[in-house]
Design a protein around this motif. Structure first.
Motif, PDB file in Angstrom:
ATOM      1  N   LEU A  19     174.242  68.240   8.644  1.00 26.28           N
ATOM      2  CA  LEU A  19     174.857  69.057   9.785  1.00 26.28           C
ATOM      3  C   LEU A  19     174.901  70.557   9.469  1.00 26.28           C
ATOM      4  O   LEU A  19     174.663  71.284  10.053  1.00 26.28           O
ATOM      5  CB  LEU A  19     176.255  68.443  10.257  1.00 26.28           C
ATOM      6  N   THR A  20     174.771  70.980   8.070  1.00 25.40           N
ATOM      7  CA  THR A  20     174.688  72.464   7.607  1.00 25.40           C
ATOM      8  C   THR A  20     173.369  73.015   7.617  1.00 25.40           C
ATOM      9  O   THR A  20     173.169  74.098   7.473  1.00 25.40           O
ATOM     10  CB  THR A  20     175.416  72.465   6.354  1.00 25.40           C
ATOM     11  N   ARG A  21     172.411  71.985   8.006  1.00 28.77           N
ATOM     12  CA  ARG A  21     170.861  72.599   7.725  1.00 28.77           C
ATOM     13  C   ARG A  21     170.642  73.486   9.070  1.00 28.77           C
ATOM     14  O   ARG A  21     171.122  72.981  10.152  1.00 28.77           O
ATOM     15  CB  ARG A  21     170.066  71.412   8.016  1.00 28.77           C
ATOM     16  N   ASN A  22     170.165  74.557   8.578  1.00 34.39           N
ATOM     17  CA  ASN A  22     169.692  75.657   9.877  1.00 34.39           C
ATOM     18  C   ASN A  22     168.522  76.120   9.782  1.00 34.39           C
ATOM     19  O   ASN A  22     168.066  76.726   8.661  1.00 34.39           O
ATOM     20  CB  ASN A  22     170.791  76.701   9.658  1.00 34.39           C
ATOM     21  N   PRO A  23     167.720  75.681  10.618  1.00 38.95           N
ATOM     22  CA  PRO A  23     167.798  75.145  11.971  1.00 38.95           C
ATOM     23  C   PRO A  23     167.889  73.572  11.911  1.00 38.95           C
ATOM     24  O   PRO A  23     167.160  73.018  10.746  1.00 38.95           O
ATOM     25  CB  PRO A  23     166.770  75.566  12.879  1.00 38.95           C
ATOM     26  N   GLN A  24     168.571  72.862  12.392  1.00 39.67           N
ATOM     27  CA  GLN A  24     168.649  71.578  12.694  1.00 39.67           C
ATOM     28  C   GLN A  24     166.999  70.908  13.023  1.00 39.67           C
ATOM     29  O   GLN A  24     166.455  71.518  13.909  1.00 39.67           O
ATOM     30  CB  GLN A  24     169.663  71.029  13.731  1.00 39.67           C
ATOM     31  N   LEU A  25     166.738  69.801  12.530  1.00 35.76           N
ATOM     32  CA  LEU A  25     165.662  68.998  12.683  1.00 35.76           C
ATOM     33  C   LEU A  25     165.784  68.049  13.734  1.00 35.76           C
ATOM     34  O   LEU A  25     166.775  67.302  13.700  1.00 35.76           O
ATOM     35  CB  LEU A  25     165.057  68.202  11.287  1.00 35.76           C
ATOM     36  N   PRO A  26     165.137  68.204  14.853  1.00 36.18           N
ATOM     37  CA  PRO A  26     165.425  67.181  15.998  1.00 36.18           C
ATOM     38  C   PRO A  26     165.043  65.829  15.648  1.00 36.18           C
ATOM     39  O   PRO A  26     164.237  65.441  14.867  1.00 36.18           O
ATOM     40  CB  PRO A  26     164.198  67.841  17.141  1.00 36.18           C
ATOM     41  N   PHE A  27     165.747  64.804  16.305  1.00 32.31           N
ATOM     42  CA  PHE A  27     165.640  63.504  16.055  1.00 32.31           C
ATOM     43  C   PHE A  27     164.118  63.187  16.617  1.00 32.31           C
ATOM     44  O   PHE A  27     163.612  63.797  17.549  1.00 32.31           O
ATOM     45  CB  PHE A  27     166.562  62.732  16.993  1.00 32.31           C
TER      46      PHE A  27
END
Length: 142
Positions: free
Chosen positions: A70-78
């Motif tokens: 959840l801390t990854r920026n940017p998030q990888l989309p499902f």
């Protein structure tokens, strides 16, 4: 849950931690971070049958799927496909992101993916005894 059932996993975790600490060089005060361009891939471990991932899928611990922090920026989309390569042995596979993890990526513990046990094992990670993590390179494919 009985106290005995609670203490068995705690004792196993303590033994695993002691083994990992015993294998590290005496001169190192903290675990080394992987080289640039790499990170740690961990694995889920036991998940109850019927559990759902953050994307709403029924969790299957043998599929080539993974969670990102959840801390990854940017998030990888499902649905994002990521090629993951174990730097120790060169084994690669493509996983699909279908979950979010609550783990944090820090310089001391650069966790980037939480793989299913099946994917972790296919990359050469050891589940018994538990290796905890493997150092990987990741390449987002889409």
């Amino acid at each position: 849950m009985s106290k005995r059932k609670l203490y068995v996993p705690l004792a196993a975790g303590a033994v695993a931690l002691a083994a990992v600490l015993g294998l590290s060089p005496a001169s190192s005060a903290a675990p080394r971070a992987p080289q640039a361009g790499t990170c740690w891939a961990t694995h889920y471990g036991p998940i109850p049958p019927g559990a759902l991932t953050a994307s709403g899928e029924v969790f299957d611990n043998n599929k080539n799927t993974a969670a990102t922090s959840l801390t990854r920026n940017p998030q990888l989309p499902f649905g994002t496909r990521v090629k993951v390569t174990n730097v120790a042995n060169g084994k690669s596979l493509v996983v699909r992101i279908n979950d979010r993890g609550t783990f944090q990526q820090t310089p001391q513990e650069p966790k980037c993916l939480d793989l299913t046990d099946g994917a972790f094992g296919r990359l050469g990670g050891s589940l018994n005894p538990d290796a905890g993590h493997i150092v990987v390179q990741q390449q987002v494919l889409n």
